[in-house]
Design an enzyme around this catalytic site. Structure first.
Site, PDB file in Angstrom:
ATOM      1  N   HIS A  16       0.821  -1.199   0.000  1.00 39.80           N
ATOM      2  CA  HIS A  16       0.000   0.000   0.000  1.00 39.80           C
ATOM      3  C   HIS A  16       0.862   1.259   0.000  1.00 39.80           C
ATOM      4  CE1 HIS A  16      -3.773   2.196   0.895  1.00 39.80           C
ATOM      5  NE2 HIS A  16      -2.984   3.002   1.577  1.00 39.80           N
ATOM      6  N   HIS A  75      -9.985   2.797  -0.871  1.00 43.42           N
ATOM      7  CA  HIS A  75     -10.205   2.326   0.498  1.00 43.42           C
ATOM      8  C   HIS A  75     -11.073   1.076   0.428  1.00 43.42           C
ATOM      9  CE1 HIS A  75     -10.016   3.856   4.857  1.00 43.42           C
ATOM     10  NE2 HIS A  75      -8.806   3.846   4.357  1.00 43.42           N
TER      11      HIS A  75
END
Length: 960
Positions: free
Chosen positions: A228, A295
């Site tokens: 990420h 997200h």
């Protein structure tokens, strides 16, 4: 302190909207014995005040006297509800409760300090209900196991909110003597999501140091090295095998997406791929920055909280770019499973897609609206492969001074954390988001869900703008993935930093030093402040009741040192923290799937097919979503998401006016076509770029000032076949950007979007590339919209229609895929875009709409019902390829680079002259009638439908 309980119900005669919504959701589960649902808000307050003050709190603060009534204590079951079942839903200990925080602040303003508040929801269910149904209703409708507890019955006590204080215990995780199996077990057991190669690199580092790492050191490395945060896959060396040939990349990202930006070398690009958001010139004084984040994993666990913190987090990206920007617009793009899925088809550990959709929309709505930022552009895509991993793309655009586009942290600067307090929410968010989802994640990773508070972020934003204007800090960044670990670590990467973790303000007691460091609790930012500015900047924050705390300082030894209660708990070299992650060499394979075009008998009339495509989930109106967003706050919205005579037509792109003076605007759009990727991800990526560009052109954007953003959402790229599809899409990004002269300025990837089901099967998302785009609009007065404007105006199609139904919505409606995917002509497409843009700038165009989802028939239908006018079209005027002879292909092909343009008769000559040497043709005209009529090549009516019927089909699917 005395404990008070307040219950707030709707007064009789006022609709219980929330309760009615719950009843509707229960009936969708097939439980029909529930006759009614009554909902109430519950406030549990510990405070020193008397009953008189309690009445004030209830009547003035907690309830609306016009439409609500309150009870102090437990209310009795309302009359007539003898068969009532009472269920209460409470937040788990440690979960952020924004409403409770607001109530505490208000009670303090009323004169009583020190109050502790919790909130809950109470439901009274009337009707016959079995115990098993209570559990189903609680889990599927009322509560989310990740963040909430359920209490059944009137006498049951809610869970205790109290947490034990933390006692310092420095933990070491022995690593130096572990074998390979031990290293992998340590990574898995501690939720580090690091592979064996990375664990061995860490092992070698601590062997050199001749000591074992502390828990916080390993956690810091795991956060910083997570997919990420560091994008290991896109930055790896790649060997791509395709068509019997091998292509090598030393760094995939640098040699595709970023290379296009370097090769184009646009002087209006100020800061790209170097900060929280990409920055480009707006005018001689100002710049705009744009960032889109995902997200996904948190939104799968808690749709409302995950999506809310997604938009809250991406808003902080422009706020933390350079010296800080003022957010001026939001975008959002969602991918869900189809919402009509039967409940028994939903795997264990997965929320129903309808519930996910409602929660995600509500989360983005509430956060964006409360921040006072317009949500102006977006899209929603449905495919059952998003069932285990919904995709939640959130974007934000900010405005900043051109001379404040870069940070300047210096040795000796103070490390100051501002905004919200740190809690246990968001632990392991960065690492968790880098791995595969499983059916156990809903319980194992509940701590990775963040809960946001938009009011806290809005207050922080307002104060930061003041501090920025006063020049009181040297650098700023947000606490996003990894929390303080990434914020302080990145800002001090070239300097070094030391932090006293016990000085960090906490939401509650009990957090260990490691939890404080890696928590991703929301609404926090880190700024670097000169010591001489300390008192001035703290005074500004205190004056607006926003917390700001000095937690350390930046050094000059390129080391990260962390302390707790004066004891050192970590010391890492910044070089190893940021550059020690191993460089990978990965294999990728791409082989075109064996596909063919379906053999279909032609028809004379396609009314039913047009109605079906218009009503399909991916084409149907998203008005139910759009209306929940404020797209006009700040007063700068020029072209809004919905346009036309009834303000309900599907706009192509948004246009905003970032500065209230002057005529310059900013157009914002997106493009995404996952179905094309099932045929060839290269053409999928190019189609996304082309769609985003077309949308900008349709509203008046400049073709020479287009900036692009990429967001790759993919499955597990350790599989060469999966990685091959990503590499092919990345190659297309380079080719598309170069063809249009449009540089990429920012990007983000989210990999491992797979869900391991309990039965051993895996749900993989389709390769999904979102392209976001923005462009300058020189004169907002010349913007156009897609709705048909006036009877008698002429309609042209610019761009060639091909025999390209592969991956189309027409085929999807029939359960087919096809093989002829739309292919972008890299030479012709930019020429068409330039000419259409010039026609709009010259005032020759009354309306313009791109042909995309659903093809020409859908585009004409949308223009007609958006304008409340009829259209007569004739396919004999359609510019088409020689092999595009089938009537359904002419109607529903989704060929790229096509525009439907409405032109007044007086501009016919000028427009036609401008389009010379391009594929264009006059296809019809706007009428005062109520029908869409499209004649076929032989003169028959291929489409003959009332526009009201078409509009109803388009609107009813998601008319929730």
């Amino acid at each position: 302190m005395k404990q008070w309980r307040f219950e707030v119900f709707n007064r009789p005669g006022f609709s219980d909207v929330h309760g009615n919504g719950v009843l509707e959701d229960i009936r969708e589960l097939g439980i029909t014995s529930i006759e009614a649902v009554q909902s109430a808000k519950v406030f549990l307050i510990e405070a020193d005040f008397d009953s008189t003050f309690a009445d004030r709190v209830a009547g003035e603060l907690l309830s609306d006297p016009v439409c609500e009534e309150y009870y102090i204590g437990r209310s009795s079951a309302p009359a007539g509800l003898a068969r009532a079942t009472l269920i209460e839903v409470h937040l788990k200990s440690g979960v952020t409760d924004p409403v409770a925080e607001s109530v505490m602040t208000a009670i303090s303003d009323m004169g009583v300090s020190g109050a502790h508040v919790r909130t809950a929801r109470k439901y009274v269910l009337l009707g016959e209900i079995r115990p098993a149904q209570i559990e189903t209703i609680a889990k599927r409708v009322l509560a989310n196991d990740c963040i909430e507890d359920v209490v059944v019955g009137d006498e049951a006590e809610p869970p205790s909110p109290h947490l034990s204080p933390y006692e310092l215990n420095i933990a070491h995780w022995p690593i130096r003597d572990l074998d390979d199996a031990g290293l992998e077990a340590l990574s898995k057991d501690r939720d580090l999501f690091l592979n064996l190669t990375e664990m061995k690199a860490i092992q070698a580092y601590f062997r050199r140091l001749e000591r074992e790492p502390t828990d916080i050191e390993l956690e810091s490395l795991a956060q910083t090295w997570s997919e990420h945060c560091v994008h290991k896959t896109l930055r790896s060396a790649v060997e791509l095998t395709m068509d019997g040939q091998t292509i090598h990349f030393d760094n995939l990202l640098k040699e595709t997406v970023f290379k296009a930006t370097q090769d184009l070398n646009k002087d209006w690009c100020i800061s790209v791929f170097a900060d929280n958001a990409g920055v480009v010139e707006f005018d001689e004084d100002s710049a705009v920055c744009f960032k889109v984040e995902t997200h996904n994993h948190p939104s799968a666990l808690d749709p409302y909280g995950g999506a809310a913190t997604g938009i809250g987090g991406v808003i902080r990206d422009p706020m933390g770019t350079g010296m800080g920007a003022r957010p001026i617009a939001n975008t959002d793009i969602f991918c869900f499973g189809e919402p009509d899925m039967a409940l028994d088809e939903v795997p264990k550990g997965v929320l129903h897609p309808r519930r996910i959709m409602k929660g995600v929309v509500a989360g983005v709505r509430d956060y964006g609206n409360r921040m006072g930022i317009p949500t102006v552009n977006g899209a929603i895509y449905f495919d059952d492969r998003y069932l285990g991993n919904p995709l939640v793309y959130c974007g934000n655009i900010g405005l900043m001074d051109r001379d404040k586009a870069f940070k300047h942290p210096q040795s000796g600067n103070l490390v100051v954390v501002v905004g919200g307090r740190t809690g246990r929410d968001g632990i392991h968010g960065a690492t968790f988001s880098s791995g595969e989802m499983t059916h156990e994640h809903e319980t194992v990773f509940s701590h990775a869900v963040q809960i946001g508070n938009a009011i806290t972020e809005k207050k922080m934003l307002d104060v930061l703008l003041q501090a920025n204007e006063a020049g009181l800090y040297e650098a700023i960044t947000d606490c996003g993935a990894g929390g303080l670990s990434s914020a302080v670590g990145e800002m001090g990467a070239e300097l070094g930093a030391e932090v006293d973790l016990d000085t960090v303000p906490l939401k509650y007691t009990g957090l260990s030093y490691t939890e404080i460091w890696i928590s991703e609790a929301q609404e926090r930012m880190v700024i670097a402040v000169k010591p001489e500015n300390r008192e001035a900047i703290l005074r500004i924050f205190e004056s607006e009741n926003v917390e700001a705390t000095v937690i350390g300082r930046f050094t000059n030894d390129r080391k990260l040192r962390l302390r707790y209660n004066g004891q050192q708990v970590a010391e890492l070299d910044m070089d190893f923290l940021h550059d020690g992650v191993p460089k990978y060499s990965r294999k990728a394979i791409w082989a075109a799937p064996a596909l063919s075009e379906p053999a279909e008998a032609e028809k004379d009339n396609y009314n039913d097919e047009l109605l079906g495509v218009l009503a399909s989930y991916n084409v149907a109106s998203k008005e139910w979503v759009i209306r929940q967003y404020d797209h006009e706050v700040q007063g700068g919205s020029v072209v809004k998401p919905l346009v036309g005579v009834a303000n309900d037509g599907p706009g192509d792109a948004a246009v905003i006016q970032p500065k209230p003076t002057g005529s310059r605007g900013l157009a914002i759009s997106c493009g995404m076509n996952p179905l094309y990727g099932d045929i060839d991800p290269y053409w999928m990526a190019l189609a996304g770029i082309d769609e985003a560009v077309r949308n900008l052109i349709c509203v008046g954007g400049r073709v020479d000032r287009i900036a692009l953003l990429d967001n790759f959402c993919w499955g597990n790229c350790t599989h060469p076949q999966t990685f091959g599809t990503l590499v092919r899409a990345a190659q297309a990004c380079y080719d598309g950007a170069m063809a249009y002269g449009a540089p990429f300025i920012s990007g983000k990837d989210s990999l491992n979007n797979e869900f391991a089901c309990e039965d051993g099967t895996t749900i993989r998302i389709p390769p999904t590339l979102l392209i976001s785009a923005m462009s300058i609009v020189d004169d907002i007065e010349r913007c156009v919209t897609m709705d048909a404007k006036r009877p008698g105006n002429l309609l042209f199609v610019v761009g060639r229609t091909g025999n390209e139904l592969g991956g189309s919505h027409y085929y999807k409606l029939r359960g087919q895929l096809g093989a002829n995917v739309p292919k972008l002509d890299l030479e012709l497409a930019p020429q068409i875009a330039r000419k259409v843009a010039q026609a709009i700038a010259d005032g020759l165009v009354a309306s313009c709409h791109d042909c995309s989802d659903g093809g020409l028939a859908v585009a004409l239908a949308e223009m007609a019902f958006a304008g409340g006018l009829g259209i007569e079209a004739d396919l004999r005027g359609l510019p088409a390829s020689k092999d595009c002879t089938r009537l359904d292909a002419q109607l529903f092909s989704e060929s790229n680079s096509r525009y439907v343009v409405e032109v007044e008769p007086r501009h016919y000559d000028a427009f036609a002259k401008l389009m010379l040497n391009l594929p264009f043709g006059q296809i019809g005209k706007v009428t005062a009638g109520s029908k869409l009529v499209i004649r076929s090549q032989d003169g028959g009516n291929a489409i003959d439908a009332e526009i009201d019927i078409l509009k109803q089909a388009w609107q009813r699917t998601l008319d929730w």
